[in-house]
Design an enzyme around this catalytic site. Structure first.
Site, PDB file in Angstrom:
ATOM      1  N   TRP A  58      -3.614  -2.047  -1.391  1.00 39.10           N
ATOM      2  CA  TRP A  58      -3.546  -3.286  -2.169  1.00 39.10           C
ATOM      3  C   TRP A  58      -3.942  -4.379  -1.182  1.00 39.10           C
ATOM      4  O   TRP A  58      -3.179  -4.740  -0.289  1.00 39.10           O
ATOM      5  CB  TRP A  58      -2.133  -3.532  -2.693  1.00 39.10           C
ATOM      6  CG  TRP A  58      -2.076  -4.629  -3.711  1.00 39.10           C
ATOM      7  CD1 TRP A  58      -2.184  -4.503  -5.065  1.00 39.10           C
ATOM      8  CD2 TRP A  58      -1.882  -6.034  -3.467  1.00 39.10           C
ATOM      9  NE1 TRP A  58      -2.067  -5.746  -5.666  1.00 39.10           N
ATOM     10  CE2 TRP A  58      -1.891  -6.697  -4.717  1.00 39.10           C
ATOM     11  CE3 TRP A  58      -1.708  -6.797  -2.317  1.00 39.10           C
ATOM     12  CZ2 TRP A  58      -1.739  -8.075  -4.843  1.00 39.10           C
ATOM     13  CZ3 TRP A  58      -1.564  -8.172  -2.428  1.00 39.10           C
ATOM     14  CH2 TRP A  58      -1.575  -8.799  -3.693  1.00 39.10           C
ATOM     15  N   GLU A  84       1.038  -9.280 -17.809  1.00 41.45           N
ATOM     16  CA  GLU A  84       0.737  -8.404 -16.670  1.00 41.45           C
ATOM     17  C   GLU A  84      -0.029  -7.140 -17.044  1.00 41.45           C
ATOM     18  O   GLU A  84      -0.735  -6.585 -16.202  1.00 41.45           O
ATOM     19  CB  GLU A  84       2.018  -8.057 -15.903  1.00 41.45           C
ATOM     20  CG  GLU A  84       3.033  -7.235 -16.618  1.00 41.45           C
ATOM     21  CD  GLU A  84       4.207  -6.932 -15.697  1.00 41.45           C
ATOM     22  OE1 GLU A  84       4.001  -6.641 -14.515  1.00 41.45           O
ATOM     23  OE2 GLU A  84       5.359  -6.998 -16.187  1.00 41.45           O
ATOM     24  N   LYS A 100       3.325  -2.013  -7.860  1.00 46.94           N
ATOM     25  CA  LYS A 100       4.698  -1.797  -8.306  1.00 46.94           C
ATOM     26  C   LYS A 100       5.728  -2.428  -7.387  1.00 46.94           C
ATOM     27  O   LYS A 100       6.749  -2.969  -7.827  1.00 46.94           O
ATOM     28  CB  LYS A 100       4.957  -0.292  -8.405  1.00 46.94           C
ATOM     29  CG  LYS A 100       6.333   0.094  -8.890  1.00 46.94           C
ATOM     30  CD  LYS A 100       6.507  -0.270 -10.331  1.00 46.94           C
ATOM     31  CE  LYS A 100       7.878  -0.040 -10.899  1.00 46.94           C
ATOM     32  NZ  LYS A 100       8.081  -0.670 -12.187  1.00 46.94           N
ATOM     33  N   ASN A 107       0.738  -0.284   6.106  1.00 45.09           N
ATOM     34  CA  ASN A 107       1.235  -0.978   4.913  1.00 45.09           C
ATOM     35  C   ASN A 107       2.022  -2.186   5.420  1.00 45.09           C
ATOM     36  O   ASN A 107       3.018  -2.023   6.122  1.00 45.09           O
ATOM     37  CB  ASN A 107       2.155  -0.047   4.112  1.00 45.09           C
ATOM     38  CG  ASN A 107       2.889  -0.801   3.006  1.00 45.09           C
ATOM     39  OD1 ASN A 107       2.427  -1.837   2.546  1.00 45.09           O
ATOM     40  ND2 ASN A 107       4.058  -0.297   2.633  1.00 45.09           N
ATOM     41  N   GLY A 108       1.568  -3.386   5.106  1.00 44.80           N
ATOM     42  CA  GLY A 108       2.244  -4.585   5.599  1.00 44.80           C
ATOM     43  C   GLY A 108       1.230  -5.631   6.026  1.00 44.80           C
ATOM     44  O   GLY A 108       0.048  -5.546   5.661  1.00 44.80           O
ATOM     45  N   HIS A 127       9.376 -30.776 -26.678  1.00 46.20           N
ATOM     46  CA  HIS A 127       9.170 -31.644 -25.516  1.00 46.20           C
ATOM     47  C   HIS A 127       7.798 -31.441 -24.884  1.00 46.20           C
ATOM     48  O   HIS A 127       7.589 -31.760 -23.712  1.00 46.20           O
ATOM     49  CB  HIS A 127      10.295 -31.398 -24.497  1.00 46.20           C
ATOM     50  CG  HIS A 127      11.657 -31.541 -25.122  1.00 46.20           C
ATOM     51  ND1 HIS A 127      12.190 -32.748 -25.493  1.00 46.20           N
ATOM     52  CD2 HIS A 127      12.555 -30.594 -25.494  1.00 46.20           C
ATOM     53  CE1 HIS A 127      13.374 -32.554 -26.044  1.00 46.20           C
ATOM     54  NE2 HIS A 127      13.617 -31.265 -26.071  1.00 46.20           N
ATOM     55  N   GLU A 168      10.596 -12.594 -20.507  1.00 43.98           N
ATOM     56  CA  GLU A 168      10.217 -11.205 -20.206  1.00 43.98           C
ATOM     57  C   GLU A 168       9.105 -10.712 -21.130  1.00 43.98           C
ATOM     58  O   GLU A 168       8.152 -10.061 -20.692  1.00 43.98           O
ATOM     59  CB  GLU A 168      11.449 -10.287 -20.294  1.00 43.98           C
ATOM     60  CG  GLU A 168      11.201  -8.816 -20.041  1.00 43.98           C
ATOM     61  CD  GLU A 168      10.603  -8.475 -18.687  1.00 43.98           C
ATOM     62  OE1 GLU A 168      10.151  -7.328 -18.510  1.00 43.98           O
ATOM     63  OE2 GLU A 168      10.524  -9.378 -17.810  1.00 43.98           O
ATOM     64  N   ARG A 188       1.458   1.744  -6.015  1.00 47.55           N
ATOM     65  CA  ARG A 188       1.765   0.755  -4.983  1.00 47.55           C
ATOM     66  C   ARG A 188       0.533  -0.063  -4.616  1.00 47.55           C
ATOM     67  O   ARG A 188       0.654  -1.089  -3.950  1.00 47.55           O
ATOM     68  CB  ARG A 188       2.292   1.442  -3.716  1.00 47.55           C
ATOM     69  CG  ARG A 188       3.544   2.287  -3.923  1.00 47.55           C
ATOM     70  CD  ARG A 188       3.930   2.994  -2.638  1.00 47.55           C
ATOM     71  NE  ARG A 188       4.189   2.031  -1.596  1.00 47.55           N
ATOM     72  CZ  ARG A 188       5.383   1.457  -1.406  1.00 47.55           C
ATOM     73  NH1 ARG A 188       6.382   1.768  -2.197  1.00 47.55           N
ATOM     74  NH2 ARG A 188       5.556   0.577  -0.462  1.00 47.55           N
ATOM     75  N   LYS A 221       5.481  -9.366 -19.766  1.00 48.31           N
ATOM     76  CA  LYS A 221       4.956  -8.025 -20.072  1.00 48.31           C
ATOM     77  C   LYS A 221       3.533  -8.131 -20.640  1.00 48.31           C
ATOM     78  O   LYS A 221       2.623  -7.428 -20.234  1.00 48.31           O
ATOM     79  CB  LYS A 221       5.865  -7.290 -21.072  1.00 48.31           C
ATOM     80  CG  LYS A 221       7.185  -6.831 -20.442  1.00 48.31           C
ATOM     81  CD  LYS A 221       7.086  -5.544 -19.720  1.00 48.31           C
ATOM     82  CE  LYS A 221       7.240  -5.533 -18.201  1.00 48.31           C
ATOM     83  NZ  LYS A 221       8.035  -6.435 -17.505  1.00 48.31           N
ATOM     84  N   CYS A 265       0.848  -1.185   0.000  1.00 45.28           N
ATOM     85  CA  CYS A 265       0.000   0.000   0.000  1.00 45.28           C
ATOM     86  C   CYS A 265       0.878   1.226   0.000  1.00 45.28           C
ATOM     87  O   CYS A 265       2.093   1.144   0.126  1.00 45.28           O
ATOM     88  CB  CYS A 265      -0.875  -0.014   1.248  1.00 45.28           C
ATOM     89  SG  CYS A 265      -1.721  -1.580   1.495  1.00 45.28           S
TER      90      CYS A 265
HETATM   91  C1  AGP Z   1       7.530  -6.393 -13.641  1.00 44.61           C
HETATM   92  O1  AGP Z   1       6.996  -5.678 -14.671  1.00 44.61           O
HETATM   93  C2  AGP Z   1       6.710  -6.475 -12.437  1.00 44.61           C
HETATM   94  N1  AGP Z   1       6.355  -5.217 -11.954  1.00 44.61           N
HETATM   95  C3  AGP Z   1       7.280  -7.370 -11.352  1.00 44.61           C
HETATM   96  O2  AGP Z   1       7.468  -8.635 -11.887  1.00 44.61           O
HETATM   97  C4  AGP Z   1       8.602  -6.889 -10.748  1.00 44.61           C
HETATM   98  O3  AGP Z   1       9.640  -7.063 -11.642  1.00 44.61           O
HETATM   99  C5  AGP Z   1       8.888  -7.713  -9.487  1.00 44.61           C
HETATM  100  O4  AGP Z   1       7.841  -7.500  -8.584  1.00 44.61           O
HETATM  101  C6  AGP Z   1      10.227  -7.332  -8.861  1.00 44.61           C
HETATM  102  O5  AGP Z   1      10.189  -6.009  -8.431  1.00 44.61           O
HETATM  103  P1  AGP Z   1      11.540  -5.287  -7.966  1.00 44.61           P
HETATM  104  O6  AGP Z   1      12.467  -5.238  -9.149  1.00 44.61           O
HETATM  105  O7  AGP Z   1      11.104  -3.939  -7.503  1.00 44.61           O
HETATM  106  O8  AGP Z   1      12.111  -6.129  -6.847  1.00 44.61           O
END
Ligand code: AGP
Length: 608
Positions: A74, A488, A603, A100-101, A504, A481, A27, A485, A2
């Site tokens: 969140w 997500e 994020k 937050n936590g 396989h 990757e 966040r 992308k 959060c």
């Molecule tokens: C990537 O686009 C995502 N936001 C997520 O996978 C991110 O890379 C992951 O949570 C790691 O975050 P960080 O690099 O801040 O540790």
């Protein structure tokens, strides 16, 4: 994950609090709220949904107060509803808290507090904490917060206000980030600097187990045992302009197009072409230990983990150091073997990812040399590591990581050359790679010109619900990757794989009209990739390819080709990343998705 903001000053706090949590919306964004002290009373307003839903209901009941707290959520415990939104009040209505936590022992505490007559109106763990503070309150808010925090297990970043103490805010952290902005007759507590930089660039960063008491004119940092802690004021290194959209539709697109500049900033002062050496000042204090390195373990999550996989190829090829890449969430519980000469590298954009932080502490406790590759200055992983390398790519707001990824690749290349030159990498080879690395910002600028072509291809594939991404060698992690992308931000199911793995099993998925994105840039495994493409085409699959310019052969094998300049193979991931980012972006826009705030994501993942 959060975002919390707290303000004590002489200006009406409502707007300041709302603008503050808006800057932290990446966040968490499923519900929001604020509470202020107004006319000696606590006034609360909350709403489910984005902060815009809160703004719609805000009125004069919270407009006047100059001391207040706010939160964007969140959800971890309890669905994203108004009654579960923060701030939470105690059952007397005199104390309010944002958190937050995760409070791991909240259920036991709740049962006990209920047996002591306390009442609850939400399903959250956070409400338990404010009622515990209330239960322990006997006229001294700081004392009540200290006593309560000694009872809880888990992680927290909290801010607490009470109508008993109208000009005071008490905040504390353990496991979740918190800093204090020090302004002219005003103080702001926040989960990260983005909510503070508009008001001041002077801040103090709280460590785990520390708390702060702020009023409009003063702040005091102390421990849970009430011992004062002297803290140094630090400068926040980015500007307000850097965290604004700057004319782009989305932060993700802005950050994709920022990569020529962000990469330049990452490379600045770190390349000595003449000597064929990388300069990494952040490793100066551990260079003796690094000379003894026998094994490297890279720990990370998500996109950072993909960068780590490319790092494995680079460190093994250029520095000849045995390297493994581990999911941080698995590594921390796997009783890892750490022998003398083991270096653990934590890669994290935010520097706050809970699993990566815990894995790093675990490795440190077992005697490893702990390095951090981090973007956010002053973040917890940066503080926890023995030494490290900052990305310097500027704030990354879009939840989908883009510019941080290419900067992570650049830093890992510099690290491999830095260590390689102290082992077997010769000057010529290093100079060639470093020369090419300095040309990358300009090359990325060229690749960005593909955006329109990629948009058209994306628009023609909006109806496809399953995609495959395939690559080999250095570009197998880029296939992972590319798939991440797309998943997500556009919610399309996609899988990334080493191309040779298709036979396989996964090749059974291939059917007419299923997009398969091949990374077929020039390199040692080009011919193998072409054969893998033929296997897919033979089964009616649609092939899209990222390939090297002037490669006429690939045109015959793919429906669409996104061409990148020809560069040394170890550096090709830096260029390949861009068309994959744009493909995901244009698919998400084409599908009307919330690109910067994809559903169910945040994020910075600060809880396990
Ligand atoms: C990537 O686009 C995502 N936001 C997520 O996978 C991110 O890379 C992951 O949570 C790691 O975050 P960080 O690099 O801040 O540790």
């Amino acid at each position: 994950m959060c975002g919390i903001v707290a303000y004590a000053g002489h200006k009406p706090s409502q707007r300041i609090l709302v603008e503050g949590i808006k800057r932290l919306e990446y966040r968490g964004y499923d519900s929001a709220g604020l509470a202020v002290i107004q006319d000696g009373k606590l006034a609360l307003q909350r709403a489910a949904g984005r902060i815009s839903s809160l703004e719609e209901i805000l009125d004069e009941t919270t407009a006047g107060g100059t001391v207040g707290i706010a939160h964007t959520r969140w959800a971890t415990h309890g669905a994203p509803t108004t009654s579960n939104a923060h701030p939470h009040l105690d059952d007397t209505g005199r104390i309010a808290l944002v958190h937050n936590g995760i409070i791991e022992n909240y259920a036991a505490l709740k049962t006990w507090l209920q047996s002591q007559g306390k009442h609850f109106s939400s399903q959250t763990d956070s409400e338990v904490l404010v009622n515990l503070i209330s239960f322990l309150y006997h006229g001294n808010l700081v004392d009540a917060v200290q006593k309560a925090l000694k009872e809880v297990e888990g992680t927290y970043g909290i801010a607490v206000i009470s109508s008993h103490h109208p000009d005071t805010i008490v905040a504390a952290r353990k496991g979740s980030p918190l800093l204090v902005g020090v302004g002219e007759n005003e103080h702001i507590v926040a989960s990260d600097a983005a909510a503070i930089v508009e008001h001041t660039t002077q801040a103090v960063y709280l460590e785990d187990g520390e708390m702060v008491v702020i009023t409009p004119d003063a702040f005091r940092t102390l421990t849970l045992d009430n011992i004062t802690v002297d803290k140094e004021l630090e400068n926040i290194e980015f500007s307000l302009q850097q965290i604004e959209l700057g004319g782009y539709d989305h932060f993700m697109l802005k950050e994709i197009f920022e990569q020529p500049t962000s990469l330049e900033n990452t490379l600045r002062g770190r390349i000595d072409l003449q000597a064929g050496r990388a300069i990494l000042g952040g490793l100066e204090n551990v260079k003796e230990q690094l000379a003894q390195v026998k094994r490297i373990i890279i720990i990370a999550c998500g996109t950072a983990w993909h960068a780590g996989l490319v790092g494995e190829f680079l460190l093994e090829e250029l520095a000849r150091i045995p390297t493994e890449v581990e999911y941080a969430s698995e590594f921390r519980y796997r009783n890892p073997i750490i022998e003398p000469g083991t270096v653990v590298i934590a890669i994290s954009q935010s520097g706050e990812t809970a699993d990566t932080l815990a894995a790093l502490s675990e490795a440190k406790d077992r005697g490893a040399l702990a390095l951090g590759v981090v973007n956010v200055v002053g973040s917890t992983i940066a503080r926890e590591a023995d030494a490290g390398i900052y990305l310097h790519c500027g704030p990354e707001i879009g939840v989908a990581s883009t510019k941080a990824f290419t900067s992570q690749l650049a830093v890992l290349t510099l690290l491999a050359i830095y260590l390689g030159r102290r082992r077997s990498l010769d000057q010529d080879q290093a100079q060639r790679l470093l020369q090419s690395l300095t040309e990358m910002p300009a090359r990325i600028k060229n690749v960005l010109c593909l955006s329109d072509q990629i948009r058209k291809v994306a628009e023609s594939c909006l109806g496809c619900d399953n995609w495959l991404f395939l690559g080999r060698g250095y570009n197998y992690p880029l296939a992972l990757e590319g798939a991440l992308k797309l998943k997500e931000i556009s919610y399309i199911h996609a899988e990334g794989l080493p191309a040779a793995e298709m036979k396989h099993g996964p090749i059974a998925l291939i059917n007419k009209g299923m997009p398969t994105v091949f990374i077929a840039s020039s390199g040692s495994q080009y011919e193998k990739v072409i054969s893998n493409i033929e296997e897919v085409r033979a089964r009616g699959g649609m092939v899209l390819a990222v390939a090297t310019e002037n490669d006429t052969r690939i045109q015959r094998h793919a429906e669409a080709v996104f061409t990148i300049p020809d560069v040394p193979e170890p550096l090709s991931p830096l260029l390949v990343a861009v068309p994959l980012q744009l493909l995901a972006y244009h698919c998400a826009v084409g599908r009307g998705c919330a690109v910067d705030k994809p559903r169910n994501l945040a994020k910075s993942v600060t809880v396990e």
